[in-house]
Design an enzyme around this catalytic site. Structure first.
Site, PDB file in Angstrom:
ATOM      1  N   ASN A 152       6.771  -5.791   1.423  1.00 53.69           N
ATOM      2  CA  ASN A 152       8.072  -5.145   1.577  1.00 53.69           C
ATOM      3  C   ASN A 152       8.073  -4.106   2.685  1.00 53.69           C
ATOM      4  OD1 ASN A 152       9.005  -6.713  -0.482  1.00 53.69           O
ATOM      5  ND2 ASN A 152       9.159  -5.090  -1.998  1.00 53.69           N
TER       6      ASN A 152
ATOM      7  N   SER B 222       7.689  -3.219  -7.679  1.00 57.87           N
ATOM      8  CA  SER B 222       7.659  -3.589  -6.274  1.00 57.87           C
ATOM      9  C   SER B 222       7.991  -2.413  -5.365  1.00 57.87           C
ATOM     10  CB  SER B 222       8.664  -4.717  -6.001  1.00 57.87           C
ATOM     11  OG  SER B 222       9.984  -4.285  -6.284  1.00 57.87           O
TER      12      SER B 222
ATOM     13  N   HIS C 105       1.550  -6.664  -8.496  1.00 58.76           N
ATOM     14  CA  HIS C 105       2.887  -7.058  -8.042  1.00 58.76           C
ATOM     15  C   HIS C 105       2.936  -8.563  -7.823  1.00 58.76           C
ATOM     16  CE1 HIS C 105       6.157  -7.121  -4.746  1.00 58.76           C
ATOM     17  NE2 HIS C 105       6.693  -7.302  -5.935  1.00 58.76           N
TER      18      HIS C 105
ATOM     19  N   GLU D 118      -0.022  -8.665  -5.130  1.00 63.81           N
ATOM     20  CA  GLU D 118      -0.508  -7.439  -4.499  1.00 63.81           C
ATOM     21  C   GLU D 118      -1.164  -6.566  -5.564  1.00 63.81           C
ATOM     22  OE1 GLU D 118       2.444  -6.540  -0.773  1.00 63.81           O
ATOM     23  OE2 GLU D 118       3.312  -6.311  -2.771  1.00 63.81           O
TER      24      GLU D 118
END
Length: 533
Positions: free
Chosen positions: A440, A369, A390, A402
């Site tokens: 993120n 991540s 991800h 992802e």
């Protein structure tokens, strides 16, 4: 803003008089409250407020979201009558009203504006005069970062929006939110904020100005980043998205390997097996193999008990799972997904070994991540076969994946990852290989900015959480979410982002560091920004 406020006032039974020319505002003499809703520019607003102050004795409201209300009040010539009011858009959907009081405003003027906002059905937060208030200061940086992702070609607008909806549970993605606010409005607001803060996050993405100049101002014009059925409509035109599935023909995948035995790995193993893949997982000991197998069986049994899975299907899924203790057993699989500890040295050693073990043409994927996928690809002799996958935790529930491609990743490896996501009923979004990927990189700077707002005395954490939820419909405010994620996790990700982009605005907030140092990690420890004892 003017139209939205007029509609809300009309619905509340308040008589509304609209004056298109503030220099000829004689019709406003008998009004109790007069509102300016002109573009977010100091000179323009100052001139309008000066005309209004001379034309009537009413309380004067400025709808600025980023300018100093004090400066505007002084420019009006009647600072005791000027109060700020920011209503989140679209006003029909969101219930927040931020009232900004200056040191010069009378108590009666503030009370009148609060009463007016409450009559519109808003939940009112009264704040000191700080440019950006709560919502603009937090949200506009988040939205600007999302636009920058699209402008740079890092990810498409569809993938950015889907990532935040599926990854965070947000009711609307950031690019669609920009369309609802208005590209021209956001550009002006960011320009004003940047003059105040000087922060990179508030330097407006040039694409906002370019599209607005071309008449693509968002929902109000019928076309922004997306197309809409009519000006003012929120209904997107089918097929207006310019998403492309990319190039490349997927490679055949019938068998999958997973390396790891933690919570994430266990969830991924279940996802693959339920999708019909023969799934071999590698754990470090026979005891861990048994533990993973038991956890998967328990999860499946729960689904049977809830009526979501037939017993025969459960048995078929279990039969497709094979636990081993050596990666040498992965020589014939078509896809390997590593889900080991988030430590680059460990992952590099694993990828070197997988490169030697796996057959030619097998796709090697990492669930990292925060680490650079290219570093794992570079230690293999097949960097074109390495891709990021991800998953979000818990993998068996969360829909988002992802897909991260490096400068070396082959198009057919990306296409293979997409095909696997489709078969597992996940929603894939594609992006490049940089820290934070999409979710993120957008989420944690926003959370960090919320902590910085409390440090600067803008508002309390309770006010910020309530304001954000009312203004956006987000399921959690930033401080609630920090405690859910874990403040130690948030600090680590924020530090990675700061190290990657070298932006002073991304430096972890001191208070975030302090709560982690104190062991207040969030709900998992019973105390974070809030207490859960």
């Amino acid at each position: 803003m003017a139209k939205a406020l007029a509609e809300l006032a009309g619905e509340a039974g308040i008589e509304v008089i609209v004056a298109a020319d503030p220099a000829n505002a004689a019709g406003l003499r008998d009004c109790q409250v007069v509102i300016e809703a002109v573009p977010e520019r100091l000179k323009v607003k100052s001139e309008v407020l000066r005309h209004l102050a001379g034309a009537c004795d009413a309380v004067i409201v400025t709808t600025t979201s980023t300018l100093s209300v004090t400066d505007l009040a002084l420019a009006s010539g009647a600072p005791d009558r000027v109060v700020g009011l920011h209503v989140s858009l679209p006003a029909q959907e969101h219930k927040l009203a931020e009232v900004a009081r200056t040191e010069l405003a009378s108590e009666e003027a503030v009370a009148d504006v609060v009463a007016f906002a409450e009559a519109l059905g808003r939940r009112v937060v009264v704040l000191a005069d700080r440019p950006g208030f709560i919502t603009a200061r937090l949200l506009y940086g988040y939205l600007n970062r999302a636009v920058d992702m699209v402008e740079s070609g890092y990810a498409t607008k569809e993938h950015v929006d889907a990532a935040m909806r599926f990854g965070c549970g947000y009711p609307v993605g950031p690019i669609a939110m920009v369309d609802s606010i208005g590209l021209d409005v956001l550009y002006d607001a960011l320009s004003s904020l940047f003059r105040t803060t000087g922060e990179r996050a508030h330097a407006p993405a040039p694409l906002l100005k370019e599209l607005a100049a071309a008449g693509r101002r968002g929902q109000k014009s019928g076309h922004g980043f997306y197309k809409y059925s009519a000006p003012g409509s929120s209904q997107m035109v089918a097929g207006s998205e310019d998403e492309s599935d990319g190039e490349g023909t997927p490679r055949a995948v019938e068998s999958v390997g997973v390396v790891g035995s933690g919570t994430m790995a266990t969830g991924i193993i279940e996802v693959f097996a339920k999708a019909g893949y023969a799934t071999t997982f590698v754990a470090r000991s026979a005891e861990k193999v048994d533990r993973v197998t038991a956890a998967i069986k328990k999860s499946l049994d729960h689904q049977v008990a809830k009526g979501r899975l037939a017993e025969s299907d459960r048995d078929a899924v279990i039969a497709r799972v094979n636990g081993v203790t050596s990666i040498g057993e992965l020589g014939d699989v078509d896809l390997v997904v590593e889900a080991v500890v988030e430590d680059l040295a460990v992952k590099l050693e694993l990828f070197r070994a997988l490169d030697q073990v796996c057959k030619p043409g097998a796709v090697l994927a990492t669930t990292t991540s925060s680490l650079a996928v290219i570093e794992m690809a570079a230690v293999t002799e097949r960097p074109a076969d390495v891709v990021g996958l991800h998953f979000f935790n818990p993998a068996q529930i969360m829909k988002l994946v992802e897909i991260v491609s490096t400068v070396c990743t082959a198009p057919d490896a990306v296409a293979t990852a997409q095909a696997v996501c489709a078969r597992t009923r996940k929603h894939p979004v594609r992006c490049g290989d940089r820290a934070g990927f999409i979710v993120n990189a957008l989420l944690f700077p926003y959370l960090n900015d919320a902590v910085r707002l409390t440090e600067a005395g803008f508002a309390t954490k309770e006010q910020i959480d309530a304001a954000i939820k009312d203004a956006t419909g987000f399921p959690l405010g930033p401080f609630d979410l920090l405690d859910v994620v874990g403040n130690d996790v948030s600090l680590a990700i924020q530090q990675v982002l700061h190290d990657e982009f070298h932006d002073p605005g991304l430096a972890p907030a001191k208070t975030l560091r302090d709560v982690v140092s104190a062991g207040h990690l969030g709900r998992k420890t019973g105390r974070g920004f809030f207490s859960y004892a």
